[in-house]
Design an enzyme around this catalytic site. Sequence first.
Site, PDB file in Angstrom:
ATOM      1  CD  GLU A   1      -1.704   2.312   1.398  1.00  0.00           C
ATOM      2  OE1 GLU A   1      -1.575   3.054   0.866  1.00  0.00           O
ATOM      3  OE2 GLU A   1      -1.900   2.198   2.985  1.00  0.00           O
TER       4      GLU A   1
ATOM      5  CB  CYS B   1      -1.504   6.935   1.312  1.00  0.00           C
ATOM      6  SG  CYS B   1       0.017   7.006   1.871  1.00  0.00           S
TER       7      CYS B   1
END
Length: 458
Positions: free
Chosen positions: A232, A266
């Site tokens: 990720e 993010c």
Amino acid sequence: MAIATVNPTSGKTEVIMDPHTPAEVSARIAEASAAAAILRRTTFAQRAEWMRRASGFLDEHAEGLGELITVEMGKPIAQSLAEVAKSARAMRFYAANAERFLADAPLDDPTAVNAARAWTRYEPLGVILAVMPWNYPLWQVIRFAAPALMAGNAGLLKHASNVPQCAMALDSLFENAGFPAGSFRTLLIGGGDVADVLADPRVAAVTLTGSEPAGRSVASIAGRHIKKAVLELGGSDPFIVLRSADVAAAAQTAVRARVSNNGQSCIAGKRFIVHTDVYDDFAREFTRLMSELVVGDPLDRASEIGPLATEAGRAELAELVEDARQKGATILTGGSAPDLPGWFYSPTVVADLPDDARLIQEEAFGPVASLYRAADDDDALRIANQTGFGLSSAVWTTDPDEEERFVAELDAGAVFINGMTVSYQELPFGGIKRSGYGRELAAVGQREFCNLKTVWKA
């Protein structure tokens, strides 16, 4: 980077920890390997009891853990407390659902494969290495550890070097709750030591949340050793406001989407792409709300924005804004560091970005928003998809046809309609393109670190 707590509010070093020696690292891997052999033989019910007990520990110590998160990486205290609570909920979620998520699945018609019975089952892989970032020092770890341990795996944690106290708090969490000794171990090591740990034959797989360069490095090491990896990585998520949207609601939500966790997420909205028909109204309200945010000590409940976690992070963010300014972009608000100790940066809105501005392609990890005027829906999609990232996205519309088109055509791991991206344990999480591969959370996230075994019986 030294393994140390450097308080980003003051810039002062508060704790320095010695890294584990190679012998200590090997011993911890051995403990995890032994624990994995025990865990795979325990029942879901037993693991669920231990997991619920561990979640209770987070509840009981929420205030102290929340303050520790804020001191180590600077997020406002209310958000740190919410992170602790969210982590505890995820632990209870997997305690309640792991057995169902990983249940044997019989083939409906075994005669089609010339069998009396045929089925698949999920089995643990063994020891999983987690390389985790500082921005959610508890949640990022728990969303890996809870499903992994409930599946019967053991975990090793290489946490970011600037949150060592959070890392060591996690080191004993599961063992204190009843899990076998070594079921979860923190490794106080630098990034350069990850390769040796991942190469160790006792380690079965790796999950990483972090930067794109870190992801490339870990993926290449895992590939050399033919080990499963889940990545990720970064994101430059579009937040798209179309002409049918509720502009006032979109602007309010856009502020939260951009500055949550001091903008260091993010999945934060970073590029605000607005249809030209509503651009001026949105820009005016969004800029006003961003300019009114209270910047200050994150332990003060009145503060809405705390410092960036590291001095280097603030310098990189300032470089991106200055690059845009020098190339002709318009700074609608902010654009500089306030006169405060520590590593603060003012909430900033940048508009009229030229094509060669670094902000167009690079992730702004802090409270800096890029504002784009889209000529029409085609243009909005073009701008949204023009980066190499593809983590999440948000689109604001009340038109069903617009909604369907953007859901289908956005290059992203998720699309949130009339809201902001949030990770939920009930929903899969992850991205495409340079945002990584694999998924966390929900049932699919738990299955990432299991062997799907096919069984055929005559």
